[in-house]
Design an enzyme around this catalytic site. Structure first.
Site, PDB file in Angstrom:
ATOM      1  CE  LYS A  10       0.900   1.254   4.445  1.00 11.59           C
ATOM      2  NZ  LYS A  10       1.651   2.420   4.859  1.00 11.59           N
ATOM      3  CG  ASP A 137      -0.765   0.042   8.198  1.00 14.14           C
ATOM      4  OD1 ASP A 137      -1.590   0.872   8.615  1.00 14.14           O
ATOM      5  OD2 ASP A 137       0.402   0.336   7.895  1.00 14.14           O
TER       6      ASP A 137
HETATM    7  O1  C5P Z   1      -0.534  -1.217  14.835  1.00 14.46           O
HETATM    8  P1  C5P Z   1       0.897  -1.536  14.586  1.00 14.46           P
HETATM    9  O2  C5P Z   1       1.420  -2.616  15.499  1.00 14.46           O
HETATM   10  O3  C5P Z   1       1.188  -1.820  13.148  1.00 14.46           O
HETATM   11  O4  C5P Z   1       1.698  -0.213  14.916  1.00 14.46           O
HETATM   12  C1  C5P Z   1       3.095  -0.199  14.994  1.00 14.46           C
HETATM   13  C2  C5P Z   1       3.544   1.005  15.797  1.00 14.46           C
HETATM   14  O5  C5P Z   1       3.276   2.195  15.063  1.00 14.46           O
HETATM   15  C3  C5P Z   1       2.833   1.203  17.121  1.00 14.46           C
HETATM   16  O6  C5P Z   1       3.461   0.495  18.149  1.00 14.46           O
HETATM   17  C4  C5P Z   1       2.945   2.705  17.324  1.00 14.46           C
HETATM   18  O7  C5P Z   1       4.231   3.047  17.788  1.00 14.46           O
HETATM   19  C5  C5P Z   1       2.840   3.233  15.902  1.00 14.46           C
HETATM   20  N1  C5P Z   1       1.467   3.638  15.534  1.00 14.46           N
HETATM   21  C6  C5P Z   1       0.916   4.771  16.096  1.00 14.46           C
HETATM   22  N2  C5P Z   1      -0.345   5.154  15.737  1.00 14.46           N
HETATM   23  C7  C5P Z   1      -1.058   4.447  14.818  1.00 14.46           C
HETATM   24  C8  C5P Z   1      -0.495   3.295  14.215  1.00 14.46           C
HETATM   25  C9  C5P Z   1       0.771   2.906  14.595  1.00 14.46           C
HETATM   26  O8  C5P Z   1       1.543   5.430  16.922  1.00 14.46           O
HETATM   27  N3  C5P Z   1      -2.273   4.856  14.475  1.00 14.46           N
END
Ligand code: C5P
Length: 299
Positions: A10, A137
Site C-alpha cells: 500500500k 494496517d
Molecule cells: O498497529 P501496529 O502494530 O502496526 O503499529 C506499529 C507502531 O506504530 C505502534 O506500536 C505505534 O508506535 C505506531 N502507531 C501509532 N499510531 C497508529 C499506528 C501505529 O503510533 N495509528
C-alpha cells in the site's frame, strides 16, 4: 496440499496524524491505496508452525512467532480450536521495513491462506477482526482497493477509485522502524497544537475521478518530516523523481520507500529508470493502483 495467497503493498495518499493518545497510538485519517507490488504467502501442513522467507531483504524478516504471519495462524487456530501446525513460506517482493505494509500484507495473507487450508470458513467480519488485532494496517491488506482508515487506521470505509494511477516506488538502502518514526513525529510536534486528523475532500474527489493531476495536488503525509529527519538522504530521492517528471513525490507511510505519482505508464517507466541511475536509491519499480486485496491463487 498447499494454499498460496497473493497480497498487495500500500501507499498512503493521505496520512493525517493526530496527537499521541494515552495508549501511545495516534488517531489517523489514513487514505490507503493498494498498489501492484505483491508478496505471496504459501501455507502447507507441517509437524509444527515454522516460517521461511525468500526475496529482497528476507534476511531482515523475523522467522519466529513475532512475525505477523505466524501470529495470524496462531490466532485463527486458537479461535477455532485447531493445531497451528503449518509451514508458512513468504516470497517477498514488498520492501522490508519500507512503509508499504509488507509485514501487514504477510499477516493478512497467512490468515486467508490458513482459513482456506483448514476450511475454517471464518466470516469476513471475523477475518477483519483478527486483522485489527494483528496491527493497524492489516485490515487494509485484506481488503485492498482504496479505503479511508480512521481510529489508529484499522476502521475502514471503502473508497471509490475512477481509474488506474501509475506509481513509481524507490526502495531505500536501509529500513525505518514505524514506532521510531511516530516517536520522531511526537518529538518534532512538542509544544505545538496538533489538529484532529480529517480526510481531504479534494483528495477523495481526485481518487473518485481517477485524475492524477488532482491527486498529485492533494497528497499529503504528516509523517514525512519525521521520516526525513531520521533519513535526510531521502530528500535527494524525492528531488531526483521530481526532476525526472513525476507529478508529485512523497514518503510512503512511515518510509523510507518514496512514492512518485506519474501521468501514465510511459512516464512511470521513465521516472523509474531515472531513479535507478540517480544513485539516490537501491532500486525503483513501477506499480499500478488500485490493486485487489488478499487473493487465493491456488489450492
Ligand atoms: O498497529 P501496529 O502494530 O502496526 O503499529 C506499529 C507502531 O506504530 C505502534 O506500536 C505505534 O508506535 C505506531 N502507531 C501509532 N499510531 C497508529 C499506528 C501505529 O503510533 N495509528
Amino acid at each position: 496440499m498447499s494454499v498460496t495467497v497473493r497480497v498487495p503493498a500500500k501507499v498512503n495518499v493521505q496520512l493525517a496524524v493526530g496527537a499521541a493518545r494515552p495508549d501511545g497510538y495516534h488517531d489517523l485519517a489514513n487514505v490507503f491505496l493498494a498498489v501492484g507490488l505483491y508478496d505471496e504467502v504459501t501455507v502447507t501442513p507441517a509437524d509444527e508452525l515454522r516460517i521461511t522467507c525468500e526475496g529482497p531483504g528476507a534476511e531482515q524478516v523475523p522467522l519466529d512467532r513475532t512475525n505477523l504471519a505466524a501470529r495470524a495462524a496462531l490466532v485463527l487456530a486458537d479461535r477455532h480450536g485447531l493445531d497451528p501446525a503449518v509451514h508458512i513460506h513468504i516470497a517477498k517482493d514488498i520492501p522490508v521495513a519500507g512503509g508499504m505494509a509488507g509485514g501487514s500484507a504477510d499477516g493478512a495473507g497467512a490468515l486467508v491462506a490458513c482459513d482456506a487450508l483448514w476450511g475454517t470458513r471464518a466470516s469476513r467480519e471475523e477475518l477483519l477482526d483478527i486483522c485489527a488485532e494483528l496491527g493497524s494496517d492489516v485490515p487494509f491488506s485484506l481488503v485492498g482497493g482504496a479505503a479511508l482508515g480512521t481510529g489508529r487506521g484499522e476502521k475502514l470505509t471503502a473508497l471509490e477509485v475512477g481509474g488506474t494511477f501509475h506509481w513509481v516506488f524507490a526502495m531505500a538502502a536501509r529500513g525505518l522502524s514505524t514506532p521510531a518514526v511516530f516517536r520522531e513525529f511526537d518529538r518534532l510536534g512538542e509544544g505545538r497544537d496538533i489538529p484532529e486528523p480529517a480526510a481531504s475532500q479534494p483528495l477523495l474527489d481526485a481518487l473518485a475521478k481517477g485524475d492524477p493531476d488532482a491527486l498529485a495536488a492533494a497528497v499529503s503525509n504528516d509523517l514525512q518530516p519525521a521520516a526525513l529527519s531520521l533519513y535526510p538522504e531521502l530528500a535527494d530521492t524525492l528531488a531526483a523523481g521530481r526532476a525526472a517528471g513525476a507529478l508529485t513525490a512523497l514518503v510512503s507511510g512511515s518510509g523510507p520507500t518514496t512514492a512518485f505519482l506519474t501521468r501514465d505508464a510511459e512516464s512511470a517507466a521513465k521516472v523509474a529508470e531515472a531513479l535507478r541511475t540517480s544513485g539516490t536509491c537501491r532500486t525503483a519499480r513501477t506499480a499500478p493502483a488500485p490493486a485487489p486485496g488478499a487473493t487465493v491463487l491456488g489450492a
